[in-house]
Design a protein around this motif. Sequence first.
Motif, PDB file in Angstrom:
ATOM      1  N   VAL A   1       0.839  -1.202   0.000  1.00 20.58           N
ATOM      2  CA  VAL A   1       0.000   0.000   0.000  1.00 20.58           C
ATOM      3  C   VAL A   1       0.872   1.249   0.000  1.00 20.58           C
ATOM      4  CG1 VAL A   1      -1.761   1.297   1.253  1.00 20.58           C
ATOM      5  CG2 VAL A   1      -1.919  -1.187   1.106  1.00 20.58           C
ATOM      6  N   ALA A   2       1.928   1.235   0.787  1.00 19.81           N
ATOM      7  CA  ALA A   2       2.808   2.403   0.851  1.00 19.81           C
ATOM      8  C   ALA A   2       3.506   2.649  -0.485  1.00 19.81           C
ATOM      9  CB  ALA A   2       3.847   2.220   1.958  1.00 19.81           C
ATOM     10  N   ALA A   3       3.797   1.592  -1.210  1.00 14.13           N
ATOM     11  CA  ALA A   3       4.562   1.715  -2.460  1.00 14.13           C
ATOM     12  C   ALA A   3       3.700   1.859  -3.706  1.00 14.13           C
ATOM     13  CB  ALA A   3       5.475   0.497  -2.613  1.00 14.13           C
ATOM     14  N   VAL A   4       2.401   1.702  -3.585  1.00 12.02           N
ATOM     15  CA  VAL A   4       1.540   1.655  -4.774  1.00 12.02           C
ATOM     16  C   VAL A   4       1.603   2.938  -5.598  1.00 12.02           C
ATOM     17  CG1 VAL A   4      -0.614   2.439  -3.711  1.00 12.02           C
ATOM     18  CG2 VAL A   4      -0.687   0.857  -5.639  1.00 12.02           C
ATOM     19  N   ASP A   5       1.910   4.062  -4.975  1.00  7.22           N
ATOM     20  CA  ASP A   5       1.977   5.325  -5.720  1.00  7.22           C
ATOM     21  C   ASP A   5       3.383   5.612  -6.239  1.00  7.22           C
ATOM     22  OD1 ASP A   5       3.251   5.945  -3.353  1.00  7.22           O
ATOM     23  OD2 ASP A   5       1.954   7.627  -2.851  1.00  7.22           O
ATOM     24  N   GLY A   6       4.304   4.669  -6.061  1.00  5.30           N
ATOM     25  CA  GLY A   6       5.647   4.830  -6.591  1.00  5.30           C
ATOM     26  C   GLY A   6       6.647   5.398  -5.611  1.00  5.30           C
TER      27      GLY A   6
ATOM     28  N   GLY B   1       4.668  -9.111 -10.086  1.00  8.64           N
ATOM     29  CA  GLY B   1       5.119  -9.013  -8.700  1.00  8.64           C
ATOM     30  C   GLY B   1       4.005  -8.791  -7.703  1.00  8.64           C
ATOM     31  N   LEU B   2       3.128  -7.834  -7.978  1.00 10.11           N
ATOM     32  CA  LEU B   2       2.042  -7.559  -7.037  1.00 10.11           C
ATOM     33  C   LEU B   2       1.152  -8.788  -6.865  1.00 10.11           C
ATOM     34  CD1 LEU B   2       0.451  -5.697  -5.181  1.00 10.11           C
ATOM     35  CD2 LEU B   2      -0.765  -4.858  -7.209  1.00 10.11           C
ATOM     36  N   GLU B   3       0.830  -9.430  -7.975  1.00  5.58           N
ATOM     37  CA  GLU B   3       0.002 -10.636  -7.918  1.00  5.58           C
ATOM     38  C   GLU B   3       0.662 -11.705  -7.047  1.00  5.58           C
ATOM     39  OE1 GLU B   3      -1.157 -14.036 -11.133  1.00  5.58           O
ATOM     40  OE2 GLU B   3      -1.427 -11.958 -11.797  1.00  5.58           O
ATOM     41  N   GLU B   4       1.951 -11.906  -7.228  1.00  2.78           N
ATOM     42  CA  GLU B   4       2.682 -12.907  -6.442  1.00  2.78           C
ATOM     43  C   GLU B   4       2.755 -12.526  -4.969  1.00  2.78           C
ATOM     44  OE1 GLU B   4       3.949 -16.074  -6.933  1.00  2.78           O
ATOM     45  OE2 GLU B   4       2.647 -15.819  -8.670  1.00  2.78           O
TER      46      GLU B   4
ATOM     47  N   ALA C   1      12.745  -7.066   0.722  1.00  2.88           N
ATOM     48  CA  ALA C   1      12.376  -8.303   0.015  1.00  2.88           C
ATOM     49  C   ALA C   1      11.028  -8.127  -0.685  1.00  2.88           C
ATOM     50  CB  ALA C   1      12.321  -9.478   0.995  1.00  2.88           C
ATOM     51  N   CYS C   2      10.105  -7.476  -0.026  1.00  2.00           N
ATOM     52  CA  CYS C   2       8.815  -7.212  -0.650  1.00  2.00           C
ATOM     53  C   CYS C   2       8.992  -6.296  -1.858  1.00  2.00           C
ATOM     54  CB  CYS C   2       7.851  -6.584   0.357  1.00  2.00           C
ATOM     55  SG  CYS C   2       6.239  -6.206  -0.350  1.00  2.00           S
TER      56      CYS C   2
ATOM     57  N   HIS D   1       8.881  -5.608  -7.951  1.00  2.00           N
ATOM     58  CA  HIS D   1       9.486  -5.202  -9.219  1.00  2.00           C
ATOM     59  C   HIS D   1       9.600  -6.348 -10.227  1.00  2.00           C
ATOM     60  CE1 HIS D   1      10.632  -1.614  -6.908  1.00  2.00           C
ATOM     61  NE2 HIS D   1      10.527  -1.035  -8.092  1.00  2.00           N
ATOM     62  N   ALA D   2       9.322  -7.564  -9.793  1.00  2.00           N
ATOM     63  CA  ALA D   2       9.376  -8.720 -10.701  1.00  2.00           C
ATOM     64  C   ALA D   2       8.125  -8.752 -11.571  1.00  2.00           C
ATOM     65  CB  ALA D   2       9.484 -10.001  -9.876  1.00  2.00           C
TER      66      ALA D   2
END
Length: 137
Positions: A18-23, A67-70, A57-58, A63-64
Motif C-alpha cells: 500500500v505504501a509503495a503503490v503510488d511509486g 510481482g504484485l500478484e505474487e 524483500a517485498c 518489481h518482478a
Amino acid sequence: MTERINPHDALIWVMVCVAAVDGEMTNAELHTIGEIVKTLPAFRGYDTNKLPDSARACGAMLHAPKGLEEVLKMVSGSLPDGLHDTGYALACELAAVDAKLAIHEARLLQLVRDGLQVDRLTAAAIERAVEARYRKL
C-alpha cells in the motif's frame, strides 16, 4: 506453487504494498509501519531489526513480472485465517496515512480485500474505523 513467508512478514508486506503503490514510500508511511510493528500484539515476538530486510524483500518481489500478484498470493497463503482481517486493517491504515485515497490505492485495497477474502461487512467496518481514526479537526 506460491512461496510462503512467515505471518509477520505477510503483514509487513501488505503494508509495504500500500505504501509503495503510488511509486514512493513517504517518511510518514515508513514511520507508521515501524510504529505498527513495534506496538501491535500481532507483532509480539517479532525482531524489529528484521523489518528493513522484510520491506526490501517485498520491494524486490514487487518489481518482478507479476510481482504484485505474487506478493498478494504469498500474503494470503501465509496469513492464518484469523489474521486476514488484520492484514486488511493494516492495509487501510497505510492508505489513510497521507489523508487522501487515490484511485490506485483504492484498487489495491480491493485486491487485498479480495485476496484475503474479507467479507464486505467486515471490510466496511474496518474502513469506517480507520477513517474515524485519521479524521482531522
